[in-house]
Design a protein around this motif. Structure first.
Motif, short mmCIF file in Angstrom:
data_model
loop_
_atom_site.label_atom_id
_atom_site.label_comp_id
_atom_site.label_asym_id
_atom_site.label_seq_id
_atom_site.Cartn_x
_atom_site.Cartn_y
_atom_site.Cartn_z
N PRO A 84 0.84 -1.21 0.00
CA PRO A 84 0.00 0.00 0.00
C PRO A 84 0.88 1.25 0.00
N ALA A 85 0.39 2.31 -0.60
CA ALA A 85 1.14 3.57 -0.66
C ALA A 85 1.44 4.09 0.75
N SER A 86 0.66 3.72 1.72
CA SER A 86 0.84 4.20 3.09
C SER A 86 1.84 3.38 3.91
N THR A 87 2.44 2.33 3.32
CA THR A 87 3.33 1.47 4.09
C THR A 87 4.51 2.24 4.68
N LYS A 88 4.91 1.83 5.85
CA LYS A 88 6.12 2.38 6.50
C LYS A 88 7.27 1.39 6.37
N TYR A 89 7.02 0.27 5.68
CA TYR A 89 8.02 -0.79 5.56
C TYR A 89 9.29 -0.32 4.86
N PHE A 90 9.20 0.64 3.95
CA PHE A 90 10.38 1.12 3.22
C PHE A 90 11.11 2.22 3.98
N ALA A 91 10.52 2.74 5.07
CA ALA A 91 11.14 3.83 5.84
C ALA A 91 12.48 3.37 6.42
N PRO A 92 13.45 4.24 6.50
CA PRO A 92 13.38 5.68 6.37
C PRO A 92 13.51 6.18 4.93
N SER A 93 13.61 5.30 3.97
CA SER A 93 13.69 5.72 2.57
C SER A 93 12.37 6.34 2.14
N THR A 94 12.44 7.31 1.26
CA THR A 94 11.24 7.90 0.69
C THR A 94 10.97 7.34 -0.70
N SER A 95 11.81 6.45 -1.17
CA SER A 95 11.65 5.81 -2.47
C SER A 95 10.42 4.92 -2.47
N GLY A 96 9.79 4.79 -3.60
CA GLY A 96 8.64 3.90 -3.76
C GLY A 96 9.06 2.49 -4.14
N LEU A 97 10.35 2.19 -4.08
CA LEU A 97 10.89 0.90 -4.50
C LEU A 97 11.87 0.40 -3.46
N MET A 98 11.81 -0.88 -3.14
CA MET A 98 12.81 -1.50 -2.29
C MET A 98 13.16 -2.85 -2.91
N ILE A 99 14.43 -3.12 -3.01
CA ILE A 99 14.88 -4.40 -3.56
C ILE A 99 15.37 -5.28 -2.42
N TRP A 134 18.49 -4.76 7.07
CA TRP A 134 18.13 -3.62 6.22
C TRP A 134 19.18 -2.54 6.33
N ILE A 135 19.52 -1.93 5.19
CA ILE A 135 20.48 -0.84 5.12
C ILE A 135 19.94 0.21 4.16
N LEU A 136 20.63 1.33 4.07
CA LEU A 136 20.35 2.33 3.03
C LEU A 136 21.56 2.39 2.11
N ASP A 137 21.30 2.50 0.79
CA ASP A 137 22.41 2.71 -0.13
C ASP A 137 22.76 4.20 -0.12
N PRO A 138 23.83 4.61 -0.81
CA PRO A 138 24.25 6.02 -0.77
C PRO A 138 23.21 7.02 -1.27
N GLU A 139 22.21 6.56 -2.04
CA GLU A 139 21.19 7.48 -2.53
C GLU A 139 19.91 7.42 -1.68
N GLY A 140 19.98 6.74 -0.55
CA GLY A 140 18.85 6.72 0.38
C GLY A 140 17.81 5.66 0.11
N ASN A 141 18.09 4.71 -0.77
CA ASN A 141 17.15 3.61 -1.04
C ASN A 141 17.33 2.54 0.04
N LYS A 142 16.23 2.11 0.64
CA LYS A 142 16.30 1.03 1.62
C LYS A 142 16.54 -0.27 0.86
N VAL A 143 17.45 -1.07 1.37
CA VAL A 143 17.81 -2.35 0.77
C VAL A 143 17.55 -3.44 1.80
N GLU A 144 16.80 -4.47 1.40
CA GLU A 144 16.56 -5.61 2.27
C GLU A 144 17.51 -6.72 1.88
N LEU A 145 18.17 -7.30 2.85
CA LEU A 145 19.09 -8.42 2.64
C LEU A 145 18.45 -9.65 3.26
#
Length: 150
Positions: A84-99, A134-145
């Protein structure tokens, strides 16, 4: 957390379900898998170098990586899910994509990440589907490992 567990449980069931019979095969003209992941970056070369140097991504001269499904210890399927657009799962990233990247040895990878100054946002070794971090890449994208349970 519960949504991820259900999602990964479905993935596990699908990956162990075996071969479908010809009678139940979908008709021609359907998706069979992911052929690539493409996204914009402020500095694509620097971001590719970070993924290579820090995460061990096998970045090739053309600027991308060919990740194989049949690599040792790699899960047999790729998960796809719209949140859902309201998910907080990708936080703290503001990107609409998480890999979510499958990894072969979470402890070794996290040790390398910490030695390179990467902050681990969270780690979860209690999930029945495997170990997560979970980490953030240098551009602020949340990455799930994800190290799948063996």
């Amino acid at each position: 957390m519960k949504r991820r567990s259900i999602f990964l449980l479905c993935l596990a069931v699908l990956s162990t379900a075996g071969q479908a019979t010809a009678a139940s095969a979908p008709p021609a003209g359907h998706i069979t898998g992911v052929g690539g992941i493409f996204f914009k970056a402020k500095d694509p070369k620097a971001l590719a170098a970070w993924y290579h140097d820090v995460l061990g991504m096998p970045v090739e001269a053309w600027g991308g990586a060919a990740l194989r499904y049949d690599a040792p210890k790699h899960p047999p399927a790729l998960a796809w899910s719209a949140f859902p657009a309201s998910t907080k799962y990708f936080a703290p990233s503001t990107s609409g994509l998480m890999i979510d990247y499958a990894v072969d040895d979470m402890d070794a990878l996290l040790a390398r990440l910490r030695s390179k100054g990467v902050t681990v946002l969270k780690r979860d070794d209690s999930d029945p589907n495997g170990r997560f971090a979970w980490i953030l890449d240098p551009e602020g994208n949340k990455v799930e490992l994800w190290e799948p349970k063996r």
